[in-house]
Write an enzyme that holds these catalytic residues in place. Structure first.
Site, PDB file in Angstrom:
ATOM      1  N   CYS A  92      58.795 -23.458  40.192  1.00  0.00           N
ATOM      2  CA  CYS A  92      59.979 -22.587  40.075  1.00  0.00           C
ATOM      3  C   CYS A  92      59.959 -21.837  38.737  1.00  0.00           C
ATOM      4  CB  CYS A  92      61.227 -23.442  40.136  1.00  0.00           C
ATOM      5  SG  CYS A  92      61.242 -24.568  41.514  1.00  0.00           S
ATOM      6  N   ARG A 107      54.079 -17.155  40.204  1.00  0.00           N
ATOM      7  CA  ARG A 107      54.076 -18.631  40.315  1.00  0.00           C
ATOM      8  C   ARG A 107      54.462 -19.084  41.722  1.00  0.00           C
ATOM      9  NH1 ARG A 107      55.280 -21.044  35.121  1.00  0.00           N
ATOM     10  NH2 ARG A 107      56.669 -22.523  36.122  1.00  0.00           N
ATOM     11  N   TRP A 125      60.782 -22.823  44.226  1.00  0.00           N
ATOM     12  CA  TRP A 125      59.672 -23.245  45.091  1.00  0.00           C
ATOM     13  C   TRP A 125      60.172 -24.523  45.757  1.00  0.00           C
ATOM     14  CZ3 TRP A 125      54.841 -21.955  46.798  1.00  0.00           C
ATOM     15  CH2 TRP A 125      54.024 -22.961  47.260  1.00  0.00           C
ATOM     16  N   ASN A 139      64.099 -27.022  37.453  1.00  0.00           N
ATOM     17  CA  ASN A 139      62.711 -27.126  37.939  1.00  0.00           C
ATOM     18  C   ASN A 139      62.368 -28.593  37.970  1.00  0.00           C
ATOM     19  OD1 ASN A 139      62.236 -24.458  38.047  1.00  0.00           O
ATOM     20  ND2 ASN A 139      60.809 -24.359  36.329  1.00  0.00           N
ATOM     21  N   GLY A 140      61.638 -29.031  38.999  1.00  0.00           N
ATOM     22  CA  GLY A 140      61.147 -30.414  38.993  1.00  0.00           C
ATOM     23  C   GLY A 140      61.808 -31.228  40.099  1.00  0.00           C
ATOM     24  N   GLU A 198      33.356 -31.849  49.131  1.00  0.00           N
ATOM     25  CA  GLU A 198      34.318 -30.939  48.481  1.00  0.00           C
ATOM     26  C   GLU A 198      33.667 -30.237  47.292  1.00  0.00           C
ATOM     27  OE1 GLU A 198      36.804 -29.471  49.238  1.00  0.00           O
ATOM     28  OE2 GLU A 198      37.611 -28.732  47.362  1.00  0.00           O
ATOM     29  N   LYS A 208      33.185 -26.034  46.734  1.00  0.00           N
ATOM     30  CA  LYS A 208      33.562 -25.265  45.533  1.00  0.00           C
ATOM     31  C   LYS A 208      32.377 -24.424  45.046  1.00  0.00           C
ATOM     32  CE  LYS A 208      37.187 -25.555  45.863  1.00  0.00           C
ATOM     33  NZ  LYS A 208      37.453 -26.199  47.040  1.00  0.00           N
ATOM     34  N   GLU A 214      31.833 -21.526  47.488  1.00  0.00           N
ATOM     35  CA  GLU A 214      32.834 -20.459  47.666  1.00  0.00           C
ATOM     36  C   GLU A 214      33.073 -19.642  46.400  1.00  0.00           C
ATOM     37  OE1 GLU A 214      36.721 -21.658  49.083  1.00  0.00           O
ATOM     38  OE2 GLU A 214      36.682 -23.504  47.976  1.00  0.00           O
ATOM     39  N   HIS A 229      15.421 -38.000  55.908  1.00  0.00           N
ATOM     40  CA  HIS A 229      15.370 -37.664  57.350  1.00  0.00           C
ATOM     41  C   HIS A 229      15.308 -36.162  57.555  1.00  0.00           C
ATOM     42  CE1 HIS A 229      16.010 -41.855  58.252  1.00  0.00           C
ATOM     43  NE2 HIS A 229      17.022 -41.860  57.399  1.00  0.00           N
ATOM     44  N   LYS A 255      43.158 -16.908  51.105  1.00  0.00           N
ATOM     45  CA  LYS A 255      43.808 -18.159  50.697  1.00  0.00           C
ATOM     46  C   LYS A 255      44.350 -18.903  51.914  1.00  0.00           C
ATOM     47  CE  LYS A 255      45.295 -21.285  47.949  1.00  0.00           C
ATOM     48  NZ  LYS A 255      44.268 -22.238  47.421  1.00  0.00           N
TER      49      LYS A 255
HETATM   50  C1  AGP Z   1      39.294 -24.344  50.070  1.00  0.00           C
HETATM   51  O1  AGP Z   1      38.902 -24.073  48.743  1.00  0.00           O
HETATM   52  C2  AGP Z   1      39.325 -23.076  50.894  1.00  0.00           C
HETATM   53  N1  AGP Z   1      40.296 -22.164  50.366  1.00  0.00           N
HETATM   54  C3  AGP Z   1      39.526 -23.358  52.383  1.00  0.00           C
HETATM   55  O2  AGP Z   1      38.493 -24.203  52.819  1.00  0.00           O
HETATM   56  C4  AGP Z   1      40.863 -24.044  52.736  1.00  0.00           C
HETATM   57  O3  AGP Z   1      40.844 -25.367  52.285  1.00  0.00           O
HETATM   58  C5  AGP Z   1      41.030 -24.043  54.267  1.00  0.00           C
HETATM   59  O4  AGP Z   1      41.065 -22.693  54.706  1.00  0.00           O
HETATM   60  C6  AGP Z   1      42.297 -24.777  54.729  1.00  0.00           C
HETATM   61  O5  AGP Z   1      43.430 -24.124  54.204  1.00  0.00           O
HETATM   62  P1  AGP Z   1      44.843 -24.880  54.297  1.00  0.00           P
HETATM   63  O6  AGP Z   1      44.712 -26.137  53.496  1.00  0.00           O
HETATM   64  O7  AGP Z   1      45.830 -23.916  53.724  1.00  0.00           O
HETATM   65  O8  AGP Z   1      45.092 -25.169  55.751  1.00  0.00           O
END
Ligand code: AGP
Length: 609
Positions: A2, A27, A74, A100-101, A481, A485, A488, A504, A604
């Protein structure tokens, strides 16, 4: 997170505070409002949705005032509605409060207040706090004293600002975890939850410290510590430009959000993981429903899927309850087998990923109970699930998810501990998981302090044509994970898999220049991982190992070593190892001159199938 703004002085106060929260839009928020001294009362104007909705209201009301506060919310407690927007009044509409919080003990306070005849208009914890301050004001007759006494009854992490009808030139602000910054003017003073909202008006700022309380008028600010002792006002001059200020001084939102992870986890666990190690998941399944689940099915995409893999490690190792983790995009085409005794957990940061939403609706047709683990309050997936646990990580701006991943894993740990109460689960593993979850924010801070070492390793390996991410057990979930990173944001091809799988097939890819990142956070598999490291080295590969401070054995075999603090719960140790992988990917991408916050080809929130 927020946005908070406040002003007192000769300018048009509502115009100033509205401009301030506009500068905090990045934000993320889902409602906004202002409160100002209007004639002999306090006027509150607020609207759900974007600031443009509030602006329409302000344009029609044309407020005139020389003191005002504003808030962009938020949502955490209660969805994004006009009623839930801040500011909130006390029971007599004498005092307006923004916050906030999270107020952890809002539920108990609400019961106490209702027993004394209070009624509430919103679903928020903030309104409850406003009523608490209102009660204290009835005793003290002073806003500052009412806030001092009122906040002592509140538990949680919050920043709070209050104004009062009877004190037309005074703002009272208190900081307890969430940031609050004072802006020092001449014949006027400002406050805000972040520096960008102050810079157009003043570059002389005072960052309030934990427990500080400020009593602000146009000519004077009294700043006192948690014990009420007055503190010297020592302004800091800020020479940031506005754009870098929005990133908190970091070069990219991604780096800011990586560094926000300790606080994001604190917010996520606040009020849920209790000091005695107990778990309290309010407004979720009943104890009977938690006891009824015989299997867990996790549905998600991307990073959220990888968080689900870590959740599988926790739940299966601690509870011996089977967990299946399924890509949402595959779920609907595989004629899924679901039973009414299944718990379907749907993980999504945005709550709008179409693959995940469609899979969720299909799961509901099979009459399975659905739990959302979501960041964005009121999002489609959050609304569609039977129950939802918000991860409370605050808005995540960078396309590449970091703090949301960590908060998703922490929330899955809470679910695991909640379910552990029903079964003859492994008590030692429950104890370790609980203790390490409590330590996680501090463990993360230790990892973040080592960023420069990781940046140096990035400098050595950023030209790699291919990177392996390898581990065993829970470390595999972490490597999935970490590899995402690197893909991407640094656009480096990766091969992520259990280390034991290399021989394998993938081992054929190893040659000079190829880098293998190993995560090894479980002593039980350490010997095997060392053998895998030797396989890579023998074929000319370069090895970077993410290992505990105490692990000299593995350090001896690796070309580069990234140390993390020792952790006694394998899933938490593995989850912690993701943080250096995030930093490694960030610094490699930065060295390669990549875009970072908005990587090519990606969005996103993927709202198309
Ligand atoms: C993760 O860094 C990516 N932005 C992408 O894999 C993301 O996690 C995926 O599209 C799922 O998004 P969501 O968590 O908003 O559902």
């Amino acid at each position: 997170m927020c946005g908070i703004a406040g002003y007192v002085g000769p300018r048009e106060a509502v115009t100033v505070v509205f401009d301030q929260i506009t500068r905090l839009e990045y934000r993320g928020y889902d409602s906004a409002g202002v409160a100002y001294k209007n004639g002999d009362g306090i006027k509150v104007l607020k609207r759900a949705g974007k600031l443009s909705n509030l602006k329409q209201l302000l344009d029609s009301e044309k407020p005139k005032a020389q003191m005002a506060i504003a808030h962009s919310r938020w949502a955490t407690h209660g969805g994004p509605t006009d009623q839930n927007a801040h500011p909130h009044f006390d029971q007599h509409e004498l005092i307006a409060v923004i916050h906030n919080g999270i107020i952890e003990n809002y539920y108990e306070l609400a019961q106490e207040l209702k027993a004394r005849g209070h009624t509430f208009k919103s679903e928020t914890d903030t309104e409850i706090a406003a009523h608490v301050i209102g009660e204290e004001y009835e005793i003290t007759g002073s806003l500052a004293d009412a806030v001092r006494r009122g906040v002592k009854r509140l538990r949680g992490a919050f920043a709070m600002v209050a104004i009062c009808k009877n004190e037309p030139d005074t703002l009272v602000a208190v900081r307890n975890a969430s940031p609050l910054i004072l802006g020092i003017g001449s014949g006027e003073n400002f406050l805000a939850s972040d520096i960008p909202a102050l810079l157009p008006y003043t570059r002389e700022v005072v960052v309030m410290e934990e427990g500080d309380l400020a009593v602000m008028t146009r000519d004077r600010i009294r700043l006192e510590d948690a014990q009420g002792k007055e503190k010297l006002i020592q302004p800091m001059h800020v020479d940031w430009n506005i754009e870098s200020a929005e990133k908190g001084g970091f070069e990219h939102f991604m780096l800011k959000e990586i560094h926000e992870q300790p606080d994001a986890i604190r917010q996520c666990l606040s009020g849920r993981l209790l000091k005695d190690g107990g778990v309290q998941l309010l407004n979720c399944f009943s104890d009977e429903e938690w006891k009824s689940f015989e299997r867990v099915v996790v549905i998600a995409c991307g990073t959220a899927y990888h968080a689900g893999l870590m959740g599988k490690q926790m739940i299966e190792s601690v509870l011996r309850v089977p967990v299946e983790v399924i890509y949402a995009s595959e779920f609907r085409y595989n004629n899924p087998i679901l039973r009414p005794a299944d718990l379907v957990i749907v993980i999504s940061q945005s709550g709008e990923t179409i693959d995940t939403l469609v899979a969720l609706k299909l799961a509901k047709e099979h009459r399975a109970k659905t739990l959302g683990i979501v960041n964005v309050v009121g999002s489609s997936i959050a609304r569609e699930c039977d129950e939802v646990l918000y991860i409370q990580a605050g808005p995540e701006i960078c396309v590449a998810s970091t703090k949301a991943y960590s908060a998703q894993v922490a929330t899955l740990a809470l679910v695991c501990l909640q379910m552990a109460r029903k079964s003859a689960a492994d008590q030692e593993k429950i104890f370790n998981l609980t203790r390490e979850l409590q330590r996680l924010p501090n463990l993360m801070e230790t990892c973040l302090e080592r960023e420069s070492q990781i940046a140096e390793i990035a400098n050595q390996i950023h030209r790699a044509p291919l990177m392996f991410f390898l581990g065993r057990g829970a470390d595999v979930a972490a490597c999935m994970e970490g590899a995402l990173k690197m893909k991407e944001i640094a656009y480096i091809p990766t091969q992520e898999s259990p280390a034991g799988e290399m021989k394998h097939g993938p081992l054929a890819l190893v040659e000079s220049g190829v880098v293998a990142v190993f995560a090894s956070t479980n002593p039980l598999t350490r010997e095997k991982v060392i053998s895998n490291i030797k396989e890579i080295k023998a074929r000319g590969g370069t090895v970077a190992a993410i290992i505990f401070d105490s692990d000299e054995q593995t350090a001896h075999e690796a070309d580069f070593v990234i140390r993390i603090p020792h952790v006694d719960s394998p899933p938490i140790g593995a989850a912690l190892s993701v943080l250096p992988m995030q930093l490694l990917a960030y610094h490699v991408a930065r060295l390669k001159g990549c875009e970072i916050d908005q990587p090519r080809n990606l969005a996103k929130s993927v709202t198309v199938e």
